[in-house]
Design a protein around this motif. Structure first.
Motif, PDB file in Angstrom:
ATOM      1  N   UNK A  10       0.829  -1.215   0.000  1.00 45.32           N
ATOM      2  CA  UNK A  10       0.000   0.000   0.000  1.00 45.32           C
ATOM      3  C   UNK A  10       0.857   1.255   0.000  1.00 45.32           C
ATOM      4  N   UNK A  11       1.943   1.247   0.740  1.00 46.25           N
ATOM      5  CA  UNK A  11       2.817   2.429   0.788  1.00 46.25           C
ATOM      6  C   UNK A  11       3.459   2.694  -0.566  1.00 46.25           C
ATOM      7  N   UNK A  12       3.919   1.621  -1.231  1.00 47.99           N
ATOM      8  CA  UNK A  12       4.531   1.781  -2.556  1.00 47.99           C
ATOM      9  C   UNK A  12       3.506   2.286  -3.570  1.00 47.99           C
ATOM     10  N   UNK A  13       2.294   1.730  -3.525  1.00 44.83           N
ATOM     11  CA  UNK A  13       1.234   2.180  -4.428  1.00 44.83           C
ATOM     12  C   UNK A  13       0.882   3.649  -4.160  1.00 44.83           C
ATOM     13  N   UNK A  14       0.764   4.016  -2.902  1.00 46.15           N
ATOM     14  CA  UNK A  14       0.437   5.401  -2.548  1.00 46.15           C
ATOM     15  C   UNK A  14       1.531   6.353  -3.030  1.00 46.15           C
ATOM     16  N   UNK A  15       2.809   5.960  -2.889  1.00 47.14           N
ATOM     17  CA  UNK A  15       3.920   6.797  -3.327  1.00 47.14           C
ATOM     18  C   UNK A  15       3.894   6.985  -4.847  1.00 47.14           C
ATOM     19  N   UNK A  16       3.634   5.894  -5.590  1.00 48.98           N
ATOM     20  CA  UNK A  16       3.607   5.992  -7.055  1.00 48.98           C
ATOM     21  C   UNK A  16       2.414   6.815  -7.536  1.00 48.98           C
ATOM     22  N   UNK A  17       1.287   6.663  -6.877  1.00 45.24           N
ATOM     23  CA  UNK A  17       0.120   7.482  -7.240  1.00 45.24           C
ATOM     24  C   UNK A  17       0.402   8.948  -6.957  1.00 45.24           C
ATOM     25  N   UNK A  18       1.074   9.239  -5.860  1.00 45.30           N
ATOM     26  CA  UNK A  18       1.419  10.621  -5.515  1.00 45.30           C
ATOM     27  C   UNK A  18       2.380  11.214  -6.553  1.00 45.30           C
ATOM     28  N   UNK A  19       3.390  10.436  -6.983  1.00 46.42           N
ATOM     29  CA  UNK A  19       4.316  10.905  -8.023  1.00 46.42           C
ATOM     30  C   UNK A  19       3.583  11.180  -9.337  1.00 46.42           C
ATOM     31  N   UNK A  20       2.669  10.281  -9.696  1.00 46.52           N
ATOM     32  CA  UNK A  20       1.910  10.468 -10.935  1.00 46.52           C
ATOM     33  C   UNK A  20       1.019  11.701 -10.849  1.00 46.52           C
ATOM     34  N   UNK A  21       0.377  11.902  -9.721  1.00 42.24           N
ATOM     35  CA  UNK A  21      -0.483  13.074  -9.544  1.00 42.24           C
ATOM     36  C   UNK A  21       0.348  14.354  -9.581  1.00 42.24           C
ATOM     37  N   UNK A  24       1.169  15.054 -13.258  1.00 39.32           N
ATOM     38  CA  UNK A  24       0.012  15.560 -13.991  1.00 39.32           C
ATOM     39  C   UNK A  24      -0.304  16.998 -13.601  1.00 39.32           C
ATOM     40  N   UNK A  25      -0.170  17.321 -12.316  1.00 38.10           N
ATOM     41  CA  UNK A  25      -0.453  18.685 -11.857  1.00 38.10           C
ATOM     42  C   UNK A  25       0.585  19.674 -12.383  1.00 38.10           C
ATOM     43  N   UNK A  26       1.860  19.270 -12.403  1.00 37.11           N
ATOM     44  CA  UNK A  26       2.910  20.192 -12.848  1.00 37.11           C
ATOM     45  C   UNK A  26       2.941  20.362 -14.366  1.00 37.11           C
ATOM     46  N   UNK A  27       2.418  19.402 -15.119  1.00 34.59           N
ATOM     47  CA  UNK A  27       2.465  19.498 -16.589  1.00 34.59           C
ATOM     48  C   UNK A  27       1.063  19.627 -17.192  1.00 34.59           C
TER      49      UNK A  27
END
Length: 138
Positions: A10-21, A24-27
């Motif tokens: 769950x922590x790894x998934x949450x970290x990857x989702x946060x990086x993806x978000x 997307x927000x910065x670009x």
């Protein structure tokens, strides 16, 4: 980003989702040109479908716009009361005149009924095209 892996903590998934978000927000406005090209291509696809339907309607003497609806109505009508719209547009049988030389060398005319086998195939192809164009709109 590796989010398609079936087994992940769950922590790894949450970290990857946060990086993806964050990406997307910065670009968010960096891909506008690609989006405009995509919507332009979709608009051209719609125009192509409309032009093809208009052209086929002219080619078939104004019978193509309602062709698919008429075929659907034909399949739902009582068998004793219906007329096949496919035969109206693509007749299957016609009268043919053949001129042949007779035994004395004179030309003899023979009146026959000819089966237009290609029209049997054409009616199915044009029903498919009608539904294809209508589905492409949606």
């Amino acid at each position: 980003m590796g989010l398609s892996m079936p087994v992940m903590s769950k922590d790894e998934r949450h970290e990857k989702i946060h990086l993806l978000a964050d990406y997307l927000y910065s670009s968010i406005h960096y891909h506008n040109f690609y989006a405009i090209k995509f919507f332009l291509c979709e608009l051209l696809n719609l125009g192509n479908s409309l032009f093809n339907m208009w052209f086929l309607n002219k080619f078939l003497g104004g019978m193509f716009f309602k062709y698919g609806i008429d075929v659907l109505y034909f399949t739902e009508t009582n068998q004793e009361e219906r007329t096949d719209p496919m035969i109206v547009v693509f007749p299957r049988v016609t009268k043919c005149n053949f001129n042949m030389y007779g035994p004395s060398g004179s030309i003899e005319t023979h009146d026959l009924m000819c089966v237009l086998a290609l029209n049997i195939i054409n009616e199915k192809i044009y029903v498919f095209l009608w539904f294809w164009f209508v589905i492409r709109w949606h």
